[in-house]
Design a protein around this motif. Sequence first.
Motif, mmCIF file in Angstrom:
data_model
loop_
_atom_site.group_PDB
_atom_site.id
_atom_site.type_symbol
_atom_site.label_atom_id
_atom_site.label_comp_id
_atom_site.label_asym_id
_atom_site.label_seq_id
_atom_site.Cartn_x
_atom_site.Cartn_y
_atom_site.Cartn_z
ATOM 1 N N GLU A 1 -26.069 -5.659 -25.809
ATOM 2 C CA GLU A 1 -25.572 -4.278 -25.720
ATOM 3 C C GLU A 1 -26.622 -3.248 -26.116
ATOM 4 O OE1 GLU A 1 -24.147 -6.859 -27.351
ATOM 5 O OE2 GLU A 1 -23.192 -6.176 -29.219
ATOM 6 N N ASP A 2 -27.769 -3.679 -26.593
ATOM 7 C CA ASP A 2 -28.883 -2.758 -26.852
ATOM 8 C C ASP A 2 -29.679 -2.451 -25.581
ATOM 9 O OD1 ASP A 2 -29.416 -4.512 -29.910
ATOM 10 O OD2 ASP A 2 -28.471 -2.536 -29.687
ATOM 11 N N THR A 3 -29.357 -3.137 -24.501
ATOM 12 C CA THR A 3 -30.058 -2.908 -23.245
ATOM 13 C C THR A 3 -29.869 -1.468 -22.783
ATOM 14 O OG1 THR A 3 -29.900 -5.211 -22.550
ATOM 15 C CG2 THR A 3 -30.155 -3.550 -20.807
ATOM 16 N N ALA A 4 -30.978 -0.783 -22.539
ATOM 17 C CA ALA A 4 -30.930 0.632 -22.157
ATOM 18 C C ALA A 4 -32.354 1.128 -21.909
ATOM 19 C CB ALA A 4 -30.291 1.469 -23.260
ATOM 20 N N VAL A 5 -32.430 2.338 -21.381
ATOM 21 C CA VAL A 5 -33.696 3.060 -21.365
ATOM 22 C C VAL A 5 -33.782 3.848 -22.666
ATOM 23 C CG1 VAL A 5 -35.076 4.836 -20.240
ATOM 24 C CG2 VAL A 5 -33.769 3.206 -18.850
ATOM 25 N N TYR A 6 -34.858 3.612 -23.402
ATOM 26 C CA TYR A 6 -35.053 4.279 -24.688
ATOM 27 C C TYR A 6 -36.055 5.418 -24.521
ATOM 28 C CZ TYR A 6 -32.487 0.645 -27.140
ATOM 29 O OH TYR A 6 -31.499 -0.199 -27.592
ATOM 30 N N SER A 7 -35.677 6.572 -25.039
ATOM 31 C CA SER A 7 -36.539 7.752 -24.936
ATOM 32 C C SER A 7 -36.748 8.362 -26.311
ATOM 33 C CB SER A 7 -35.914 8.803 -24.019
ATOM 34 O OG SER A 7 -35.706 8.309 -22.716
ATOM 35 N N CYS A 8 -37.949 8.842 -26.546
ATOM 36 C CA CYS A 8 -38.175 9.602 -27.770
ATOM 37 C C CYS A 8 -38.115 11.084 -27.443
ATOM 38 C CB CYS A 8 -39.499 9.235 -28.436
ATOM 39 S SG CYS A 8 -40.967 9.727 -27.537
ATOM 40 N N ALA A 9 -37.833 11.861 -28.471
ATOM 41 C CA ALA A 9 -37.664 13.298 -28.286
ATOM 42 C C ALA A 9 -38.149 14.032 -29.531
ATOM 43 C CB ALA A 9 -36.199 13.625 -28.026
ATOM 44 N N ALA A 10 -38.602 15.255 -29.307
ATOM 45 C CA ALA A 10 -39.104 16.085 -30.395
ATOM 46 C C ALA A 10 -38.293 17.370 -30.494
ATOM 47 C CB ALA A 10 -40.583 16.415 -30.159
ATOM 48 N N ASP A 11 -37.930 17.702 -31.713
ATOM 49 C CA ASP A 11 -37.215 18.945 -32.012
ATOM 50 C C ASP A 11 -38.229 19.924 -32.603
ATOM 51 O OD1 ASP A 11 -34.467 19.763 -34.315
ATOM 52 O OD2 ASP A 11 -35.704 21.020 -33.007
ATOM 53 N N ARG A 12 -38.569 20.961 -31.878
ATOM 54 C CA ARG A 12 -39.634 21.865 -32.305
ATOM 55 C C ARG A 12 -39.183 22.883 -33.345
ATOM 56 N NH1 ARG A 12 -40.441 25.640 -26.905
ATOM 57 N NH2 ARG A 12 -38.367 26.582 -26.917
ATOM 58 N N SER A 13 -37.906 22.900 -33.683
ATOM 59 C CA SER A 13 -37.453 23.803 -34.742
ATOM 60 C C SER A 13 -38.145 23.415 -36.031
ATOM 61 C CB SER A 13 -35.933 23.704 -34.899
ATOM 62 O OG SER A 13 -35.299 24.100 -33.708
ATOM 63 N N PHE A 14 -38.732 24.393 -36.682
ATOM 64 C CA PHE A 14 -39.609 24.126 -37.812
ATOM 65 C C PHE A 14 -38.872 23.422 -38.939
ATOM 66 C CE2 PHE A 14 -43.441 24.606 -40.097
ATOM 67 C CZ PHE A 14 -43.135 24.951 -41.402
ATOM 68 N N ARG A 15 -39.245 22.173 -39.166
ATOM 69 C CA ARG A 15 -38.752 21.385 -40.297
ATOM 70 C C ARG A 15 -37.231 21.337 -40.408
ATOM 71 N NH1 ARG A 15 -43.342 22.384 -45.070
ATOM 72 N NH2 ARG A 15 -45.099 21.670 -43.772
ATOM 73 N N ARG A 16 -36.588 21.161 -39.286
ATOM 74 C CA ARG A 16 -35.128 21.066 -39.289
ATOM 75 C C ARG A 16 -34.713 19.630 -39.596
ATOM 76 N NH1 ARG A 16 -31.581 23.491 -34.384
ATOM 77 N NH2 ARG A 16 -32.591 21.881 -33.112
ATOM 78 N N PRO A 17 -33.567 19.441 -40.217
ATOM 79 C CA PRO A 17 -33.051 18.073 -40.394
ATOM 80 C C PRO A 17 -32.767 17.414 -39.048
ATOM 81 C CG PRO A 17 -31.904 19.611 -41.835
ATOM 82 C CD PRO A 17 -32.737 20.439 -40.903
ATOM 83 N N VAL A 18 -32.607 16.126 -39.082
ATOM 84 C CA VAL A 18 -32.302 15.383 -37.860
ATOM 85 C C VAL A 18 -30.929 15.793 -37.334
ATOM 86 C CG1 VAL A 18 -31.756 13.108 -36.937
ATOM 87 C CG2 VAL A 18 -33.736 13.407 -38.421
ATOM 88 N N VAL A 19 -30.891 16.129 -36.065
ATOM 89 C CA VAL A 19 -29.633 16.447 -35.393
ATOM 90 C C VAL A 19 -29.372 15.344 -34.380
ATOM 91 C CG1 VAL A 19 -28.403 18.111 -33.975
ATOM 92 C CG2 VAL A 19 -30.041 18.917 -35.682
ATOM 93 N N PRO A 20 -28.263 14.633 -34.496
ATOM 94 C CA PRO A 20 -28.049 13.459 -33.644
ATOM 95 C C PRO A 20 -27.465 13.766 -32.271
ATOM 96 C CG PRO A 20 -26.283 13.630 -35.235
ATOM 97 C CD PRO A 20 -27.238 14.743 -35.549
ATOM 98 N N THR A 21 -27.817 14.900 -31.714
ATOM 99 C CA THR A 21 -27.364 15.258 -30.367
ATOM 100 C C THR A 21 -28.573 15.652 -29.530
ATOM 101 O OG1 THR A 21 -26.948 17.524 -31.103
ATOM 102 C CG2 THR A 21 -25.070 16.033 -31.082
ATOM 103 N N SER A 22 -28.538 15.231 -28.284
ATOM 104 C CA SER A 22 -29.707 15.394 -27.420
ATOM 105 C C SER A 22 -30.046 16.854 -27.154
ATOM 106 C CB SER A 22 -29.507 14.652 -26.108
ATOM 107 O OG SER A 22 -28.381 15.155 -25.415
ATOM 108 N N THR A 23 -29.063 17.729 -27.212
ATOM 109 C CA THR A 23 -29.322 19.136 -26.895
ATOM 110 C C THR A 23 -30.201 19.823 -27.927
ATOM 111 O OG1 THR A 23 -27.224 19.708 -27.937
ATOM 112 C CG2 THR A 23 -27.213 19.431 -25.539
#
Length: 125
Positions: A88-110
């Motif tokens: 069930e881990d099968t998937a396309v894995y993508s990394c992403a960067a949040d450019r907001s200065f030093r923001r905490p991790v937000v677990p939503t793609s938007t």
Amino acid sequence: QVQLVESGGGLVQAGGSLRLSCAASGRSFSNYAMGWFRQAPGKERAFVAGITWSGTINYADSVRGRFTISRDNAKNTVYLQMNSLKPEDTAVYSCAADRSFRRPVVPTSTAYDYWGQGTQVTVSS
């Protein structure tokens, strides 16, 4: 502008391990929160793990205890170590960067501004 390039995907048997890497261009990498997301066929993109500029980490419940996210700011790279892989881990894995200065991790793609092209992870049973 930030460019992200993932590597390390592949085919592995259940119970095996893979290590994904995401290399980033740009000078401000160390200030960005970085996230890993995955998308399985027919499913929406889902948060996997994230790490802030200071090293604070969040995991999705489905991977906690099996996956480890880390970053090396000197190399502008974020990693995802995946152990005890399941089909069930099968998937396309993508990394992403949040450019907001030093923001905490937000677990939503938007919340993320830059995305890599993705790397396929396939776990066979």
